[in-house]
Design an enzyme around this catalytic site. Structure first.
Site, PDB file in Angstrom:
ATOM      1  N   ASN A   1      37.930  36.555  40.248  1.00 59.12           N
ATOM      2  CA  ASN A   1      38.736  35.705  39.369  1.00 59.12           C
ATOM      3  C   ASN A   1      40.181  36.170  39.515  1.00 59.12           C
ATOM      4  O   ASN A   1      40.449  37.228  40.089  1.00 59.12           O
ATOM      5  CB  ASN A   1      38.230  35.730  37.920  1.00 59.12           C
ATOM      6  CG  ASN A   1      38.321  37.093  37.289  1.00 59.12           C
ATOM      7  OD1 ASN A   1      39.375  37.723  37.299  1.00 59.12           O
ATOM      8  ND2 ASN A   1      37.229  37.560  36.731  1.00 59.12           N
TER       9      ASN A   1
ATOM     10  N   VAL B   1      29.122  37.316  41.627  1.00 58.57           N
ATOM     11  CA  VAL B   1      29.442  38.168  42.777  1.00 58.57           C
ATOM     12  C   VAL B   1      30.504  39.190  42.397  1.00 58.57           C
ATOM     13  O   VAL B   1      30.398  40.372  42.731  1.00 58.57           O
ATOM     14  CB  VAL B   1      29.926  37.306  43.973  1.00 58.57           C
ATOM     15  CG1 VAL B   1      30.523  38.161  45.070  1.00 58.57           C
ATOM     16  CG2 VAL B   1      28.785  36.465  44.523  1.00 58.57           C
ATOM     17  N   ASP B   2      31.522  38.753  41.675  1.00 59.87           N
ATOM     18  CA  ASP B   2      32.622  39.631  41.281  1.00 59.87           C
ATOM     19  C   ASP B   2      32.108  40.833  40.487  1.00 59.87           C
ATOM     20  O   ASP B   2      32.428  41.984  40.789  1.00 59.87           O
ATOM     21  CB  ASP B   2      33.623  38.819  40.460  1.00 59.87           C
ATOM     22  CG  ASP B   2      34.958  39.511  40.256  1.00 59.87           C
ATOM     23  OD1 ASP B   2      35.278  40.459  40.987  1.00 59.87           O
ATOM     24  OD2 ASP B   2      35.700  39.071  39.355  1.00 59.87           O
TER      25      ASP B   2
END
Length: 172
Positions: free
Chosen positions: A23, A32-33
């Protein structure tokens, strides 16, 4: 460039660079982050904080990419890129394609020859998987890069199937 598809966990890929669907804050999140930040450890977050304090005070813009250490991941670097939120009223396809091409440019700057990508913008940013797969494959195939192997790491069978179709279509 060789393009391969894998169904699995992007945090387990032994490549030079893992691409993070970040983000704009660069400070971690979900999907995923969050997985990359959790598995990679505090070193990634520390470098992301330095980037926010210096170059990206307002956050990393969508379609751009920047690298950090990979911390405890089995990769050398993480290339963070911010995908666009899907919109039915505005075509943001070029921004999504830019996530892939800019990530490859950053990988080139690092000297990376193997890169693992997730399906950017297909989670909470709601990009339809079939369209995202087509854009991703076309962007990677059309990129001028020294990267020799690009691996799309897809979380589940439907995502894998969408990328498999997109790759087959692109190869003719």
């Amino acid at each position: 460039m060789d393009i391969e598809l894998v169904q699995g966990d992007i945090t387990e890929q032994p490549v030079d660079a893992v691409v993070n669907a970040a983000n704009s804050s660069l400070l971690g999140g979900g999907g995923v982050d969050g997985a990359i930040h959790r598995r990679g450890g505090p070193e990634i977050l520390a470098e992301c904080r330095r980037l926010r304090d210096t170059r990206y005070g307002k956050g990393l813009p969508a379609g751009q990419a920047v690298a950090t250490t990979a911390g405890r991941l089995p990769a050398r670097w993480v290339v963070h890129t911010v995908g666009p939120v899907y919109s039915t009223s505005e075509d943001r396809s070029a921004v999504l394609a830019s996530c892939y091409t800019r990530s490859l440019e950053v990988a080139d700057e690092l000297g990376a020859t193997t890169v693992a990508f997730p399906a950017i913008s297909t989670g909470v940013y709601r990009w339809p998987m079939e369209d995202a797969a087509r854009i991703a494959v076309e962007a990677v195939q059309g990129a001028s890069t020294g990267v020799r192997r690009c691996r799309f790491v897809l979380f589940d069978a439907p995502a894998y199937a969408a990328f498999e179709r997109a790759l087959a279509d692109a190869r003719g």
